[in-house]
Design a protein around this motif. Structure first.
Motif, short mmCIF file in Angstrom:
data_model
loop_
_atom_site.label_atom_id
_atom_site.label_comp_id
_atom_site.label_asym_id
_atom_site.label_seq_id
_atom_site.Cartn_x
_atom_site.Cartn_y
_atom_site.Cartn_z
N LEU A 63 -40.90 -37.87 -17.98
CA LEU A 63 -39.67 -37.33 -17.03
C LEU A 63 -38.53 -37.49 -17.84
O LEU A 63 -38.08 -38.32 -18.93
CB LEU A 63 -40.32 -38.70 -15.53
N ARG A 65 -34.95 -37.15 -17.68
CA ARG A 65 -33.46 -37.46 -16.83
C ARG A 65 -32.61 -37.20 -17.47
O ARG A 65 -31.92 -37.51 -18.65
CB ARG A 65 -33.34 -38.81 -16.16
N ARG A 69 -30.26 -33.06 -13.42
CA ARG A 69 -31.55 -32.48 -13.83
C ARG A 69 -32.59 -33.80 -13.62
O ARG A 69 -32.63 -34.84 -14.59
CB ARG A 69 -31.60 -31.91 -14.52
N THR A 70 -34.25 -33.70 -13.09
CA THR A 70 -35.25 -34.40 -12.91
C THR A 70 -36.33 -32.97 -13.26
O THR A 70 -36.78 -32.81 -12.82
CB THR A 70 -35.38 -35.06 -11.80
N GLU A 103 -39.66 -45.42 -10.29
CA GLU A 103 -38.77 -44.89 -11.50
C GLU A 103 -37.92 -44.92 -9.99
O GLU A 103 -36.50 -44.06 -10.21
CB GLU A 103 -38.83 -43.54 -12.58
N LEU A 105 -38.32 -42.53 -7.72
CA LEU A 105 -38.58 -41.31 -7.87
C LEU A 105 -39.59 -40.86 -6.57
O LEU A 105 -40.47 -41.12 -6.74
CB LEU A 105 -38.22 -40.39 -9.00
N ASP A 109 -38.15 -35.31 -5.54
CA ASP A 109 -36.84 -34.86 -6.12
C ASP A 109 -36.78 -34.28 -7.59
O ASP A 109 -35.76 -34.14 -8.52
CB ASP A 109 -36.35 -36.31 -6.74
N VAL A 110 -38.21 -34.16 -8.03
CA VAL A 110 -37.74 -33.24 -8.93
C VAL A 110 -38.02 -31.62 -9.31
O VAL A 110 -38.48 -31.05 -7.87
CB VAL A 110 -40.01 -33.59 -9.61
#
Length: 288
Positions: A63, A65, A69-70, A103, A105, A109-110
């Motif tokens: 992941l 961040r 941005r994700t 996390e 999320l 959210d991605v």
């Protein structure tokens, strides 16, 4: 001490946070997965084996961040566990979405999914019930990667993306991204072919800090000890070895540059060092 799969852990690369999200692990026969290796080589790496004498490989995703941005890099093996006769082993998997939620999320959210390549253990959470698991994300892979897996009579089809479960949901939703392209702020693509035709790695940089997410350029430290140790499923073992040597030469002895390799046990973050005329892997201290 027996090897253990890597935990959820993070490193900060300047203002960018990179987190490893575990999905599971694979336990395999070392000389089956690496047919050019020898038992004598593995005697130097007994710390990579589990209590049953199997080589242990972690399965998961990264992941990233950066700004707003994700990004998810690779999608693990997926919700199923299964035997893997080709390497006299098994996959034990299914934790990726739990790791993501730890996390804070949700899949929605991605905003970006990037595949370093599309072997079965990197695409497993692509689809859920025929739809994309990460519905709001752009899905990206290196040039030529998707086309390779859509080729009829592909010699590596058994270890590639499932036509319905993976390639089906991606139809019309996956894009190619070129060598050198910017994926997100501070994150750029570098072509690292050999393992598959469109295999790519990522360079993460912020200020003077730098990290490289290797994909399957490297599977375990034994390939640093002996660069000619190739995986049974390398499409082009010679090119894969050249790529591995090139990337290792770029990274070795550069303390400002972290490396991240998602199949390592114990910790996925480290540095490539040279000592006693051979390369070694040195584990880095994660922030969490």
């Amino acid at each position: 001490m027996s090897a253990t799969s890597a935990p959820r852990e993070s490193v900060d690369v300047g203002d960018i946070r990179v987190t490893y999200l575990p999905d599971g692990e694979a336990a395999v026969a070392a000389t089956a997965l690496f047919p050019t290796s020898t038992p004598e080589l593995w005697d130097l790496h007994r710390d990579l084996f589990d209590a049953d004498g199997k080589l242990l490989l972690t399965l998961g995703a990264f992941l990233i961040r950066t700004g707003d941005r994700t990004v998810l890099v690779d999608l693990g093996f997926g919700p199923d566990s299964m035997s893997f006769p080709a390497a006299d082993g098994e996959f034990r998997s299914g934790r990726l979405l739990t790791s993501l939620r730890e996390e804070g999320l949700e899949p929605s959210d991605v905003d970006t999914v990037f595949y370093t390549h599309m072997h079965v253990d990197h695409v497993g959470w692509t689809g859920t019930n025929g739809a994309l698991t990460f519905p709001n994300a752009r899905h990206l892979a290196g040039e030529g990667e998707v086309e390779f897996w859509r080729t009829p009579d592909n010699p590596l089809a058994a270890v590639g993306p499932h036509p319905e479960a993976v390639l089906g949901p991606l139809d019309g939703r996956i894009e190619s991204i070129a060598d050198g392209a910017t994926l997100a702020p501070g994150v750029s693509v570098v072509a690292t072919p050999g393992h598959t035709p469109g295999h790519c790695s990522l360079v993460v940089s912020s200020g003077s800090a730098r990290a490289m997410i290797l994909g399957d350029v490297l599977h375990c430290p034994a390939q640093l000890t002996d660069n000619d140790v190739s995986l049974a499923f390398d499409l082009d073992p010679v090119l894969a070895a050249k790529t591995r040597d090139r990337i290792a030469a770029e990274l070795e002895g550069r303390p400002e540059t972290l490396a991240a390799q998602g199949h390592l046990t114990g910790s996925v973050f480290g540095r490539i060092m040279r000592g006693e005329s051979r390369r070694t892997w040195s584990t880095a201290v994660a922030t969490s």
